[in-house]
Design an enzyme around this catalytic site. Structure first.
Site, PDB file in Angstrom:
ATOM      1  CB  THR A  82      -0.924   0.013   1.241  1.00  0.00           C
ATOM      2  OG1 THR A  82      -0.122  -0.141   2.428  1.00  0.00           O
ATOM      3  CG2 THR A  82      -1.957  -1.092   1.199  1.00  0.00           C
ATOM      4  CB  CYS A 100       6.585   1.027   7.492  1.00  0.00           C
ATOM      5  SG  CYS A 100       6.402  -0.466   6.495  1.00  0.00           S
ATOM      6  CE  LYS A 157       1.353  -0.965  10.770  1.00  0.00           C
ATOM      7  NZ  LYS A 157       2.519  -1.575  11.410  1.00  0.00           N
ATOM      8  CG  PHE A 202       1.321  -4.235  15.250  1.00  0.00           C
ATOM      9  CD1 PHE A 202       0.981  -2.883  15.178  1.00  0.00           C
ATOM     10  CD2 PHE A 202       0.308  -5.156  15.429  1.00  0.00           C
ATOM     11  CE1 PHE A 202      -0.349  -2.463  15.297  1.00  0.00           C
ATOM     12  CE2 PHE A 202      -1.022  -4.752  15.555  1.00  0.00           C
ATOM     13  CZ  PHE A 202      -1.346  -3.407  15.487  1.00  0.00           C
ATOM     14  NE  ARG A 225      10.659  -4.998  16.446  1.00  0.00           N
ATOM     15  CZ  ARG A 225      11.415  -5.478  17.445  1.00  0.00           C
ATOM     16  NH1 ARG A 225      12.309  -4.708  18.038  1.00  0.00           N
ATOM     17  NH2 ARG A 225      11.296  -6.726  17.844  1.00  0.00           N
ATOM     18  NE  ARG A 233      10.343  -0.914   1.341  1.00  0.00           N
ATOM     19  CZ  ARG A 233       9.340  -1.718   1.739  1.00  0.00           C
ATOM     20  NH1 ARG A 233       8.175  -1.675   1.119  1.00  0.00           N
ATOM     21  NH2 ARG A 233       9.504  -2.546   2.744  1.00  0.00           N
TER      22      ARG A 233
HETATM   23  N1  LIG Z   1       7.689  -4.155   5.621  1.00  0.00           N
HETATM   24  C1  LIG Z   1       7.228  -4.167   6.865  1.00  0.00           C
HETATM   25  O1  LIG Z   1       8.014  -4.234   7.811  1.00  0.00           O
HETATM   26  C2  LIG Z   1       5.765  -4.079   7.157  1.00  0.00           C
HETATM   27  C3  LIG Z   1       4.846  -3.772   6.177  1.00  0.00           C
HETATM   28  N2  LIG Z   1       3.540  -3.579   6.493  1.00  0.00           N
HETATM   29  C4  LIG Z   1       2.560  -3.276   5.462  1.00  0.00           C
HETATM   30  O2  LIG Z   1       2.431  -4.453   4.657  1.00  0.00           O
HETATM   31  C5  LIG Z   1       2.152  -4.110   3.310  1.00  0.00           C
HETATM   32  C6  LIG Z   1       3.206  -4.729   2.416  1.00  0.00           C
HETATM   33  O3  LIG Z   1       4.446  -4.157   2.735  1.00  0.00           O
HETATM   34  P1  LIG Z   1       5.816  -4.816   2.268  1.00  0.00           P
HETATM   35  O4  LIG Z   1       5.744  -6.283   2.409  1.00  0.00           O
HETATM   36  O5  LIG Z   1       6.881  -4.076   2.948  1.00  0.00           O
HETATM   37  O6  LIG Z   1       5.802  -4.428   0.708  1.00  0.00           O
HETATM   38  P2  LIG Z   1       6.558  -5.111  -0.497  1.00  0.00           P
HETATM   39  O7  LIG Z   1       6.557  -4.125  -1.590  1.00  0.00           O
HETATM   40  O8  LIG Z   1       7.837  -5.719  -0.020  1.00  0.00           O
HETATM   41  O9  LIG Z   1       5.597  -6.340  -0.879  1.00  0.00           O
HETATM   42  C7  LIG Z   1       4.375  -6.198  -1.514  1.00  0.00           C
HETATM   43  C8  LIG Z   1       4.208  -7.402  -2.451  1.00  0.00           C
HETATM   44  O10 LIG Z   1       2.896  -7.403  -2.994  1.00  0.00           O
HETATM   45  C9  LIG Z   1       2.994  -7.894  -4.326  1.00  0.00           C
HETATM   46  N3  LIG Z   1       1.776  -7.511  -5.054  1.00  0.00           N
HETATM   47  C10 LIG Z   1       1.419  -6.271  -5.470  1.00  0.00           C
HETATM   48  N4  LIG Z   1       0.212  -6.318  -6.057  1.00  0.00           N
HETATM   49  C11 LIG Z   1      -0.197  -7.611  -5.979  1.00  0.00           C
HETATM   50  C12 LIG Z   1      -1.366  -8.270  -6.379  1.00  0.00           C
HETATM   51  N5  LIG Z   1      -2.370  -7.621  -6.960  1.00  0.00           N
HETATM   52  N6  LIG Z   1      -1.467  -9.601  -6.140  1.00  0.00           N
HETATM   53  C13 LIG Z   1      -0.466 -10.280  -5.540  1.00  0.00           C
HETATM   54  N7  LIG Z   1       0.674  -9.695  -5.140  1.00  0.00           N
HETATM   55  C14 LIG Z   1       0.799  -8.379  -5.363  1.00  0.00           C
HETATM   56  C15 LIG Z   1       4.255  -7.259  -4.851  1.00  0.00           C
HETATM   57  O11 LIG Z   1       4.766  -7.943  -5.994  1.00  0.00           O
HETATM   58  C16 LIG Z   1       5.167  -7.371  -3.633  1.00  0.00           C
HETATM   59  O12 LIG Z   1       5.918  -8.582  -3.649  1.00  0.00           O
HETATM   60  C17 LIG Z   1       2.110  -2.578   3.303  1.00  0.00           C
HETATM   61  O13 LIG Z   1       0.784  -2.175   3.516  1.00  0.00           O
HETATM   62  C18 LIG Z   1       2.972  -2.191   4.479  1.00  0.00           C
HETATM   63  O14 LIG Z   1       2.658  -0.916   4.963  1.00  0.00           O
HETATM   64  C19 LIG Z   1       3.074  -3.703   7.782  1.00  0.00           C
HETATM   65  C20 LIG Z   1       3.933  -4.038   8.787  1.00  0.00           C
HETATM   66  C21 LIG Z   1       5.344  -4.277   8.553  1.00  0.00           C
HETATM   67  O1  LIG Z   2       4.438  -0.722   9.744  1.00  0.00           O
HETATM   68  C1  LIG Z   2       5.550  -1.156   9.555  1.00  0.00           C
HETATM   69  O2  LIG Z   2       5.933  -1.539   8.467  1.00  0.00           O
HETATM   70  C2  LIG Z   2       6.530  -1.284  10.668  1.00  0.00           C
HETATM   71  O3  LIG Z   2       7.244  -0.031  10.784  1.00  0.00           O
HETATM   72  C3  LIG Z   2       8.247  -0.033  11.791  1.00  0.00           C
HETATM   73  O4  LIG Z   2       9.198  -1.033  11.565  1.00  0.00           O
HETATM   74  P1  LIG Z   2      10.483  -0.810  10.612  1.00  0.00           P
HETATM   75  O5  LIG Z   2      10.173   0.201   9.572  1.00  0.00           O
HETATM   76  O6  LIG Z   2      10.913  -2.165  10.200  1.00  0.00           O
HETATM   77  O7  LIG Z   2      11.660  -0.243  11.481  1.00  0.00           O
HETATM   78  P2  LIG Z   2      11.914   0.450  12.892  1.00  0.00           P
HETATM   79  O8  LIG Z   2      12.827  -0.447  13.614  1.00  0.00           O
HETATM   80  O9  LIG Z   2      10.701   0.921  13.569  1.00  0.00           O
HETATM   81  O10 LIG Z   2      12.756   1.700  12.392  1.00  0.00           O
HETATM   82  C4  LIG Z   2      12.169   2.689  11.562  1.00  0.00           C
HETATM   83  C5  LIG Z   2      13.135   3.836  11.370  1.00  0.00           C
HETATM   84  O11 LIG Z   2      13.262   4.577  12.582  1.00  0.00           O
HETATM   85  C6  LIG Z   2      14.621   4.676  12.968  1.00  0.00           C
HETATM   86  N1  LIG Z   2      14.658   4.604  14.452  1.00  0.00           N
HETATM   87  C7  LIG Z   2      14.091   3.553  15.081  1.00  0.00           C
HETATM   88  C8  LIG Z   2      14.098   3.493  16.461  1.00  0.00           C
HETATM   89  C9  LIG Z   2      14.699   4.506  17.194  1.00  0.00           C
HETATM   90  O12 LIG Z   2      14.755   4.502  18.440  1.00  0.00           O
HETATM   91  N2  LIG Z   2      15.241   5.553  16.537  1.00  0.00           N
HETATM   92  C10 LIG Z   2      15.239   5.625  15.161  1.00  0.00           C
HETATM   93  O13 LIG Z   2      15.751   6.598  14.588  1.00  0.00           O
HETATM   94  C11 LIG Z   2      15.318   3.502  12.289  1.00  0.00           C
HETATM   95  O14 LIG Z   2      16.689   3.763  12.106  1.00  0.00           O
HETATM   96  C12 LIG Z   2      14.552   3.425  10.989  1.00  0.00           C
HETATM   97  O15 LIG Z   2      15.056   4.355  10.055  1.00  0.00           O
HETATM   98  C13 LIG Z   2       7.575  -0.340  13.141  1.00  0.00           C
HETATM   99  O16 LIG Z   2       8.576  -0.426  14.146  1.00  0.00           O
HETATM  100  C14 LIG Z   2       6.813  -1.661  13.088  1.00  0.00           C
HETATM  101  O17 LIG Z   2       6.136  -1.891  14.313  1.00  0.00           O
HETATM  102  C15 LIG Z   2       5.803  -1.598  11.951  1.00  0.00           C
HETATM  103  O18 LIG Z   2       5.107  -2.825  11.816  1.00  0.00           O
END
Ligand SMILES: NC(=O)C1=CN([C@@H]2O[C@H](COP(=O)(O)OP(=O)(O)OC[C@H]3O[C@@H](n4cnc5c(N)ncnc54)[C@H](O)[C@@H]3O)[C@@H](O)[C@H]2O)C=CC1
Ligand SMILES: O=C(O)[C@H]1O[C@H](OP(=O)(O)OP(=O)(O)OC[C@H]2O[C@@H](n3ccc(=O)[nH]c3=O)[C@H](O)[C@@H]2O)[C@H](O)[C@@H](O)[C@@H]1O
Length: 437
Positions: free
Chosen positions: A86, A266, A210, A153, A155, A334
């Site tokens: 997203t 994120c 969230k 949630f 990381r 990113r």
């Molecule tokens: N990366 C993280 O640490 C976290 C991410 N999120 C949320 O999870 C979601 C995904 O994030 P990421 O995994 O980081 O993104 P990402 O970009 O790594 O993965 C998204 C995947 O979805 C696939 N995709 C896109 N359109 C599709 C479709 N129509 N059908 C099937 N696959 C499709 C893409 O090819 C890609 O592999 C976002 O909403 C993000 O905000 C939430 C918590 C943690």
């Molecule tokens: O929604 C998401 O995708 C995720 O976003 C973050 O996870 P993430 O992006 O993996 O990384 P963080 O460890 O939170 O760090 C985010 C950024 O903040 C910075 N950061 C983190 C912690 C801190 O104390 N200070 C600080 O500058 C990190 O260097 C990094 O650039 C949240 O921590 C997760 O709970 C959430 O699920």
């Protein structure tokens, strides 16, 4: 149980592997066939601690597999997790929800009566109501498909641990949905038995939790960075301020490291998306906008400190940059603060050389005009300044005496606060850290 995970990026691939670890039969589905091929070989297409081991373990037994076919996914199971991206729309900060709508539209006509879709992607409040319309428009006549939302949630770099041992699990269910919670409790039985709390809410509350969680995490970081600004003006030490604040149980030390601010796929995106949606709803977003502004200033301030260290101009100056990933233990670039500073300095006329232990391939692809070095010492060779911009342990462990032999002028700015100031100063370096004397 049999489950699918639609969208297998950072979130989805980890979720699929973790669900297999819990004993479920899992089919991951992604439209990116390169990703599917790598995952089927038991390899994550990105760096994530422990994930390759889980993927290898469960793809080898056939308990976990991946496909690019919606038809296969729909036929495989009655429970479908959605983890597609997203991203942020250009300009406004609003979320781009097209991947979610596409996934629901493609899945819906293939689903049988009683199927459950559980969204995990991060969405602005109100999204699920729109997805419900998309679902109803495309679902087979007579089939009743439930739609629930369980925001994630985790990381990055702790993704496997956070998925298998979450601080809490949230499930939003639609009005009148009396059965999704029971299905969900079966999926998460082992995790719930181990003690993770489950909070069941209505849909808008789950969506909002969230956004609020990431806004709070961002606020905590910007708060301590605002204190860092103040510390620099007052000659105080922000790390000691953070240490002392953190001992107060109401505040807590975690997630309060000052430095270059937050980046990644994120927090910046979700703060912008949450702010945009809050404004659409008519809320006052002054606090959220300040959090973003403080975060932007960290990057600008680091560029300014570099300029100052180099005598007022960076034009033609060689600058070494340690770090490209948005944080340590990932190859994710990113919205990387390190690369934002690197490119700003290059645009200002500096010759910038970047090193990162894991993110060089991604950085090279995204920023081909930057110069790269294969190891930290090679990056500093001949430079007039070193900027420490990602908190990899390799950098805090590096020997400043050895590095002083390579750099033209031993000058360093520690924007992450993890280098030992005394050690670097004793080795002859001019040492400057953000928010510290
Ligand atoms: N990366 C993280 O640490 C976290 C991410 N999120 C949320 O999870 C979601 C995904 O994030 P990421 O995994 O980081 O993104 P990402 O970009 O790594 O993965 C998204 C995947 O979805 C696939 N995709 C896109 N359109 C599709 C479709 N129509 N059908 C099937 N696959 C499709 C893409 O090819 C890609 O592999 C976002 O909403 C993000 O905000 C939430 C918590 C943690
Ligand atoms: O929604 C998401 O995708 C995720 O976003 C973050 O996870 P993430 O992006 O993996 O990384 P963080 O460890 O939170 O760090 C985010 C950024 O903040 C910075 N950061 C983190 C912690 C801190 O104390 N200070 C600080 O500058 C990190 O260097 C990094 O650039 C949240 O921590 C997760 O709970 C959430 O699920």
């Amino acid at each position: 149980m049999k489950l699918t995970v639609i969208g297998c990026g950072y979130l989805g691939a980890t979720h699929a592997a973790a669900m297999a670890e819990l004993g479920h039969q899992v089919l991951g589905m992604d439209t990116d066939t390169d990703k599917v091929d790598a995952l089927n070989k038991g390899q994550a297409p990105f760096v994530e601690r422990g994930l390759d081991d889980l993927l290898a373990k469960h793809t080898a037994t056939g308990q976990l597999s991946f496909t690019a076919s919606y038809a296969e996914a729909a036929a495989f199971a009655d429970v479908h997790f959605l983890g597609v991206g997203t991203p942020q729309q250009d300009g406004s900060g609003a979320y781009d929800l097209t991947h979610l709508h596409t996934a629901v539209r493609r899945l819906a006509p293939r689903l049988g009566d009683g199927a459950v879709i559980v969204g995990k992607s991060t969405v602005p409040v109100g999204t699920v109501a729109q997805l419900r319309q998309t679902l109803d428009e495309h679902v087979r006549a007579g089939a009743s498909v439930r739609l629930a939302w369980s925001p994630e949630f985790l990381r990055e770099s702790f993704a496997v641990l956070d998925t298998l041992e979450p601080d809490r699990i949230v499930l939003g269910v639609e009005d009148g949905d009396t059965s999704s919670e029971a299905v969900f409790r079966r999926v998460y039985a082992d995790i719930l038995t181990a003690g993770s709390p489950l909070i069941v809410t209505d849909i808008p509350t789950a969506e909002l939790i969230k956004g609020a969680a990431n806004a709070f995490l961002a606020t905590k970081i910007s708060f301590i960075n605002a204190m860092a600004e103040l510390c620099e003006l007052a000659g105080a030490d922000v790390q000691q301020v953070a240490l002392a604040l953190g001992y107060d149980h109401r505040i807590g030390a975690k997630g309060m490291r000052s430095g270059l601010g937050f980046g990644g796929g994120c927090l910046p995106k979700d703060l912008a998306g949450f702010t945009h949606r809050a404004e659409e709803l008519g809320a006052d977003t002054g606090l959220l906008r300040q959090v973003a502004a403080i975060n932007r200033r960290r990057r600008e301030h680091t560029v300014e400190l570099a300029r100052e260290a180099l005598g007022g101009t960076v034009v033609g100056k060689r600058i070494a940059i340690w770090g490209a990933a948005f944080k340590a233990h990932t190859d994710d670039i990113r919205d990387s603060p390190a690369l934002a500073v690197a490119t700003a300095l290059q645009q200002a006329g500096a010759e910038v050389t970047v090193h990162d232990p894991a993110a060089m391939a991604n950085a090279r692809r995204a920023y081909p005009r930057l110069d790269y070095a294969d190891d930290p010492a090679a990056a500093v060779t001949g430079a007039g300044l070193l900027l420490h911009l990602t908190d990899w342990p390799q950098y805090s462990d590096a020997d400043p005496a050895d590095l002083a032999e390579h750099i033209a002028v031993p000058r360093v700015i520690d924007a992450r606060g993890t280098l030992n100031a005394n050690r670097w100063r004793e080795a002859g370096w001019t040492f400057r850290a953000l928010g510290r004397p």
